[in-house]
Design a protein around this motif. Sequence first.
Motif, PDB file in Angstrom:
ATOM      1  N   GLY A 233      56.614  47.048   8.381  1.00 29.06           N
ATOM      2  CA  GLY A 233      55.748  45.882   8.361  1.00 29.06           C
ATOM      3  C   GLY A 233      55.597  45.219   9.708  1.00 29.06           C
ATOM      4  N   ARG A 234      55.945  45.931  10.779  1.00 26.69           N
ATOM      5  CA  ARG A 234      55.776  45.388  12.129  1.00 26.69           C
ATOM      6  C   ARG A 234      54.405  45.785  12.659  1.00 26.69           C
ATOM      7  NH1 ARG A 234      60.880  47.535  15.415  1.00 26.69           N
ATOM      8  NH2 ARG A 234      59.899  49.515  14.754  1.00 26.69           N
ATOM      9  N   LEU A 235      53.796  44.881  13.434  1.00 27.86           N
ATOM     10  CA  LEU A 235      52.459  45.108  13.974  1.00 27.86           C
ATOM     11  C   LEU A 235      52.561  45.646  15.400  1.00 27.86           C
ATOM     12  CD1 LEU A 235      49.398  44.818  13.502  1.00 27.86           C
ATOM     13  CD2 LEU A 235      49.554  42.514  14.467  1.00 27.86           C
ATOM     14  N   TRP A 236      51.928  46.803  15.634  1.00 24.47           N
ATOM     15  CA  TRP A 236      51.857  47.408  16.963  1.00 24.47           C
ATOM     16  C   TRP A 236      50.425  47.332  17.481  1.00 24.47           C
ATOM     17  CZ3 TRP A 236      56.112  49.471  19.566  1.00 24.47           C
ATOM     18  CH2 TRP A 236      57.298  49.547  18.828  1.00 24.47           C
ATOM     19  N   GLU A 237      50.317  47.293  18.800  1.00 27.10           N
ATOM     20  CA  GLU A 237      49.007  47.103  19.427  1.00 27.10           C
ATOM     21  C   GLU A 237      48.939  47.906  20.719  1.00 27.10           C
ATOM     22  OE1 GLU A 237      47.076  44.304  22.641  1.00 27.10           O
ATOM     23  OE2 GLU A 237      49.057  45.217  22.422  1.00 27.10           O
ATOM     24  N   VAL A 238      47.769  48.508  21.002  1.00 33.18           N
ATOM     25  CA  VAL A 238      47.517  49.119  22.301  1.00 33.18           C
ATOM     26  C   VAL A 238      46.380  48.366  22.981  1.00 33.18           C
ATOM     27  CG1 VAL A 238      48.384  51.442  21.864  1.00 33.18           C
ATOM     28  CG2 VAL A 238      46.025  50.882  21.243  1.00 33.18           C
ATOM     29  N   GLU A 239      46.527  48.192  24.291  1.00 35.51           N
ATOM     30  CA  GLU A 239      45.464  47.526  25.038  1.00 35.51           C
ATOM     31  C   GLU A 239      45.306  48.148  26.413  1.00 35.51           C
ATOM     32  OE1 GLU A 239      46.682  43.466  26.983  1.00 35.51           O
ATOM     33  OE2 GLU A 239      47.573  43.516  24.969  1.00 35.51           O
ATOM     34  N   MET A 240      44.072  48.083  26.892  1.00 35.10           N
ATOM     35  CA  MET A 240      43.770  48.584  28.223  1.00 35.10           C
ATOM     36  C   MET A 240      44.245  47.608  29.275  1.00 35.10           C
ATOM     37  SD  MET A 240      40.020  50.308  28.114  1.00 35.10           S
ATOM     38  CE  MET A 240      39.613  51.641  26.999  1.00 35.10           C
ATOM     39  N   GLY A 241      44.976  48.120  30.253  1.00 36.88           N
ATOM     40  CA  GLY A 241      45.311  47.327  31.423  1.00 36.88           C
ATOM     41  C   GLY A 241      44.176  47.377  32.427  1.00 36.88           C
ATOM     42  N   PRO A 242      44.403  46.844  33.623  1.00 29.63           N
ATOM     43  CA  PRO A 242      43.375  46.920  34.662  1.00 29.63           C
ATOM     44  C   PRO A 242      43.394  48.313  35.297  1.00 29.63           C
ATOM     45  CG  PRO A 242      45.274  45.687  35.456  1.00 29.63           C
ATOM     46  CD  PRO A 242      45.568  46.077  34.042  1.00 29.63           C
ATOM     47  N   MET A 243      43.676  48.437  36.603  1.00 31.61           N
ATOM     48  CA  MET A 243      43.805  49.750  37.238  1.00 31.61           C
ATOM     49  C   MET A 243      45.268  50.172  37.120  1.00 31.61           C
ATOM     50  SD  MET A 243      42.352  51.111  40.884  1.00 31.61           S
ATOM     51  CE  MET A 243      43.459  50.160  41.923  1.00 31.61           C
ATOM     52  N   GLY A 244      45.560  50.873  36.016  1.00 32.42           N
ATOM     53  CA  GLY A 244      46.947  51.143  35.640  1.00 32.42           C
ATOM     54  C   GLY A 244      47.439  50.083  34.678  1.00 32.42           C
ATOM     55  N   GLY A 245      48.503  50.423  33.939  1.00 32.14           N
ATOM     56  CA  GLY A 245      49.129  49.416  33.106  1.00 32.14           C
ATOM     57  C   GLY A 245      48.617  49.302  31.697  1.00 32.14           C
ATOM     58  N   ASP A 246      48.030  50.372  31.130  1.00 36.19           N
ATOM     59  CA  ASP A 246      47.750  50.359  29.691  1.00 36.19           C
ATOM     60  C   ASP A 246      49.058  50.145  28.930  1.00 36.19           C
ATOM     61  OD1 ASP A 246      45.101  50.906  30.256  1.00 36.19           O
ATOM     62  OD2 ASP A 246      45.261  53.037  29.811  1.00 36.19           O
ATOM     63  N   GLU A 247      48.984  49.450  27.793  1.00 35.01           N
ATOM     64  CA  GLU A 247      50.209  49.002  27.126  1.00 35.01           C
ATOM     65  C   GLU A 247      50.244  49.376  25.648  1.00 35.01           C
ATOM     66  OE1 GLU A 247      50.566  44.885  29.813  1.00 35.01           O
ATOM     67  OE2 GLU A 247      50.482  44.780  27.616  1.00 35.01           O
ATOM     68  N   LEU A 248      51.453  49.643  25.168  1.00 34.85           N
ATOM     69  CA  LEU A 248      51.769  49.671  23.741  1.00 34.85           C
ATOM     70  C   LEU A 248      52.732  48.515  23.495  1.00 34.85           C
ATOM     71  CD1 LEU A 248      51.814  50.982  20.876  1.00 34.85           C
ATOM     72  CD2 LEU A 248      53.756  52.355  21.681  1.00 34.85           C
ATOM     73  N   ASN A 249      52.315  47.566  22.660  1.00 39.46           N
ATOM     74  CA  ASN A 249      53.095  46.353  22.422  1.00 39.46           C
ATOM     75  C   ASN A 249      53.523  46.250  20.965  1.00 39.46           C
ATOM     76  OD1 ASN A 249      52.983  44.914  25.035  1.00 39.46           O
ATOM     77  ND2 ASN A 249      50.774  44.902  24.665  1.00 39.46           N
ATOM     78  N   LEU A 250      54.701  45.686  20.772  1.00 38.22           N
ATOM     79  CA  LEU A 250      55.165  45.262  19.455  1.00 38.22           C
ATOM     80  C   LEU A 250      54.857  43.773  19.348  1.00 38.22           C
ATOM     81  CD1 LEU A 250      56.649  45.754  16.797  1.00 38.22           C
ATOM     82  CD2 LEU A 250      58.807  45.431  18.022  1.00 38.22           C
ATOM     83  N   ILE A 251      53.954  43.422  18.447  1.00 36.08           N
ATOM     84  CA  ILE A 251      53.440  42.052  18.385  1.00 36.08           C
ATOM     85  C   ILE A 251      54.431  41.155  17.649  1.00 36.08           C
ATOM     86  CG2 ILE A 251      51.563  40.585  17.572  1.00 36.08           C
ATOM     87  CD1 ILE A 251      50.871  42.447  19.936  1.00 36.08           C
ATOM     88  N   GLN A 252      54.790  40.066  18.313  1.00 39.34           N
ATOM     89  CA  GLN A 252      55.764  39.121  17.773  1.00 39.34           C
ATOM     90  C   GLN A 252      55.152  37.730  17.671  1.00 39.34           C
ATOM     91  OE1 GLN A 252      59.183  39.430  20.340  1.00 39.34           O
ATOM     92  NE2 GLN A 252      59.386  41.638  20.020  1.00 39.34           N
ATOM     93  N   ARG A 253      55.597  36.992  16.689  1.00 41.52           N
ATOM     94  CA  ARG A 253      55.096  35.650  16.428  1.00 41.52           C
ATOM     95  C   ARG A 253      55.248  34.757  17.657  1.00 41.52           C
ATOM     96  NH1 ARG A 253      54.767  31.695  12.268  1.00 41.52           N
ATOM     97  NH2 ARG A 253      55.550  29.674  12.956  1.00 41.52           N
ATOM     98  N   GLY A 254      54.134  34.179  18.117  1.00 41.35           N
ATOM     99  CA  GLY A 254      54.157  33.208  19.201  1.00 41.35           C
ATOM    100  C   GLY A 254      54.410  33.771  20.580  1.00 41.35           C
ATOM    101  N   ALA A 255      54.481  35.090  20.725  1.00 38.19           N
ATOM    102  CA  ALA A 255      54.827  35.688  22.012  1.00 38.19           C
ATOM    103  C   ALA A 255      53.646  35.661  22.977  1.00 38.19           C
ATOM    104  CB  ALA A 255      55.310  37.119  21.819  1.00 38.19           C
ATOM    105  N   ASN A 256      53.986  35.613  24.264  1.00 43.29           N
ATOM    106  CA  ASN A 256      53.000  35.662  25.341  1.00 43.29           C
ATOM    107  C   ASN A 256      53.225  36.960  26.101  1.00 43.29           C
ATOM    108  OD1 ASN A 256      51.432  35.324  27.673  1.00 43.29           O
ATOM    109  ND2 ASN A 256      51.884  33.133  27.827  1.00 43.29           N
ATOM    110  N   TYR A 257      52.186  37.817  26.135  1.00 43.62           N
ATOM    111  CA  TYR A 257      52.307  39.142  26.740  1.00 43.62           C
ATOM    112  C   TYR A 257      51.893  39.167  28.208  1.00 43.62           C
ATOM    113  CZ  TYR A 257      53.677  40.596  22.179  1.00 43.62           C
ATOM    114  OH  TYR A 257      54.394  40.721  21.007  1.00 43.62           O
TER     115      TYR A 257
END
Length: 373
Positions: A233-257
């Motif tokens: 039941g954990r939420l995972w997310e992928v996002e594009m970084g700028p020039m380099g730095g694409d991310e796979l994140n584990l989304i947490q309540r109130g977190a700042n990425y």
Amino acid sequence: MMHLRLSVTYALALVTGALAVPSQQLDTRQQPFKSTAITSHNEPWAFAFLPDNRILLTERRGNLRLVDPTTKSTSTITGVPSVAYGGQGGLHDVALHPNYTENSIIYISYAESGSGGAGGAVARAKLTLNANGGGALSGLEVIWRHSQKASGGLQFACRLLFGSDGALWISAGEINQMWPSQSMTGNLGKMIKLYDNGTAFAGNPFASQGAIQSQIWSLGHRNPLGIDWDAQGRLWEVEMGPMGGDELNLIQRGANYGWPLVSQGQHYNGTKIPAHSTRSDFTAPKAFWVPVISPAGLIIYKGDLFSSWKGNAIITGLSSQSIVRVTITGDTAKEAQRFSMGKRMRGIREDKNGAIWVIEDGNNGRLLKLTPN
């Protein structure tokens, strides 16, 4: 800003706090799956399975298609709102209401024009299918919008996902404005959690701060193009970084990425960005990529057809023209394999039998069904 990501032939998957680990890279002759082409489309972006196994598929120019995989035929769903087509914008995601079999409601996200340019929007409508293989949307209602619009047509994101509690999640991009990702006066660059009617979900972490703030679950995101739940039941997310730095994140309540204050990449003009390791107050990605893979979609695999992949993140890559498999152990992640597809890969879904479906990006992008060799 450059919005076509740099193409690479070799890349490393990096695990936060660990050494770079080369993944196993397999060409089409070595893939553990066979690809069956179902249909071809003009700039497909996303798709969703209907209960009868037909498929709703969005095309970025504003077309919603109904695909019958059995006959490999395609028809059109009418009643789609006008979209702001251009750059990365257009008709984006599609999702079914959790009670679709009772209410026939679906959700779509798209770019819409307005004062200042374009921004993301999410609408819901009733889908009525007809005997001729087509259908229509009716009673369309916009339930969410980006809090501002911008020119350029970049980084809308707006993936849609329902949770087991019935909440609607929206991955809101920052439409290439960067700093609003850190501002709590708007909803750009945020993970949004709502009720199915678009009102803020009770108990969201910033609910006491105001109407817009009450929508927000997490902040500091750039271009979050894939979200999915794992078996815990954990939420995972992928996002594009700028020039380099694409991310796979584990989304947490109130977190700042951290975007744009920290990143594992740098700006397209070469300006350096501090790494996540310099700011312990920001939540670091569980895996990142330098050079980029340009992640466009994500599933956490739950089926049995690819039994050794259960619990893995499966990511579609645009510039990398690949499907990337990432193993997840606890709250750590590491790229395990990369499958060359020879095309920019956009959306990805798992069907009820465990087959993996993907779509190619661009004109004549194919809908493919992947099953084990």
